[in-house]
Enzyme design. Structure first.
Site, mmCIF file in Angstrom:
data_model
loop_
_atom_site.group_PDB
_atom_site.id
_atom_site.type_symbol
_atom_site.label_atom_id
_atom_site.label_comp_id
_atom_site.label_asym_id
_atom_site.label_seq_id
_atom_site.Cartn_x
_atom_site.Cartn_y
_atom_site.Cartn_z
ATOM 1 N N ALA A 132 0.816 -1.213 0.000
ATOM 2 C CA ALA A 132 0.000 0.000 0.000
ATOM 3 C C ALA A 132 0.849 1.262 0.000
ATOM 4 C CB ALA A 132 -0.936 0.000 1.203
ATOM 5 N N GLU A 133 1.978 1.213 0.690
ATOM 6 C CA GLU A 133 2.822 2.405 0.820
ATOM 7 C C GLU A 133 3.653 2.673 -0.424
ATOM 8 O OE1 GLU A 133 3.104 4.717 3.111
ATOM 9 O OE2 GLU A 133 1.635 3.885 4.504
ATOM 10 N N SER A 134 4.287 1.639 -0.959
ATOM 11 C CA SER A 134 5.261 1.865 -2.030
ATOM 12 C C SER A 134 5.217 0.859 -3.162
ATOM 13 C CB SER A 134 6.679 1.828 -1.434
ATOM 14 O OG SER A 134 6.992 0.505 -0.997
ATOM 15 N N TYR A 219 -7.148 4.054 1.960
ATOM 16 C CA TYR A 219 -5.926 3.340 2.351
ATOM 17 C C TYR A 219 -6.247 2.192 3.301
ATOM 18 C CZ TYR A 219 -1.382 2.685 4.699
ATOM 19 O OH TYR A 219 -0.238 2.155 5.255
#
Length: 234
Positions: A132-134, A219
């Site tokens: 999800a972040e990168s 998110y």
């Protein structure tokens, strides 16, 4: 082709990041998405993100040769590259199908398993947060300064004992240590912990739960979907 354009384009490919390039026809953007899709645009990020999410980060070399990053355009005469990277799962209008998008089940296995064991966090949740972040891009740098696989802000990285946030093992170790602390703070509630990971514990406290920010809610839902899928893939 303009030499500087070609040089920046090469850098964009090597970094796997979005780079804004100036050409004779104006601003052309070659967007390399974390999942490998490539897009060319002269109108920004194709309407996919708000202006607050796509502020530029300027990368340049200092006089001693060190690589520096700033959100202020360097002075005239300084050769720089414009980088953009947004939280991969934060775009509310993302066209990605999170229930079928390709998973990264074989990357950083040793680092993730070690961090999971050390901090007692489900390895599938770690993978979901990194995704999800990168999207497992170890060179990711956000406009706000978050770095690496788990997008650690400098202050958080320092608090977690991370010296080099761009080192995959250190980044994962620090990010999981922080995630573990949030899980303890919220008595194992993964949705609250991931909301705090995204928007900050202060926002969760202020709103008495998941903040009403569309990006944060998207998110949290997408991390939950990815978590379930990574659990099934174990």
């Amino acid at each position: 082709m303009d030499t500087r354009f070609f040089t920046q384009l090469t850098l964009a490919i090597s970094l796997g990041l979005t780079t804004s390039l100036a050409s004779a026809n104006g601003s052309i953007e070659r967007i390399v998405h974390p999942d490998g899709r490539v897009e060319f645009s002269n109108t920004g990020r194709s309407g996919q993100a708000s202006s607050s999410q796509t502020r530029s980060v300027f990368s340049y070399r200092t006089r001693d040769g060190s690589l520096a990053f700033t959100d202020q355009r360097p002075l005239d005469g300084v050769d720089y590259t414009v980088l953009r990277f947004d939280c991969y799962a934060c775009r509310v209008d993302s066209g990605i199908n999170w229930r079928s998008t390709r998973l990264f089940t074989d990357r950083y296995q040793d680092e993730i398993n070690q961090a999971a064991q050390t901090h007692q966090v489900d390895a599938a949740l770690i993978r979901a947060v990194i995704h999800a972040e990168s999207a497992f891009n170890p060179g990711a740098i956000s406009p706000k300064g978050a770095q690496g696989l788990m997008q650690l802000m400098p202050g958080t990285a320092s608090d977690m004992g991370v010296r080099n946030a761009m080192d995959a093992r250190e980044n994962i170790g620090g990010g999981v240590k922080y995630l573990s602390a949030l899980l303890r703070q919220y008595n194992g509630d993964i949705r609250l912990a991931t909301a705090a990971y995204n928007a900050g514990p202060g926002a969760v406290q202020r709103y008495g739960g998941i903040p009403p920010f569309p990006e944060t809610r998207a998110y949290v839902d997408r991390v939950a979907t990815l978590h379930q899928r990574y659990q099934s893939a174990q």
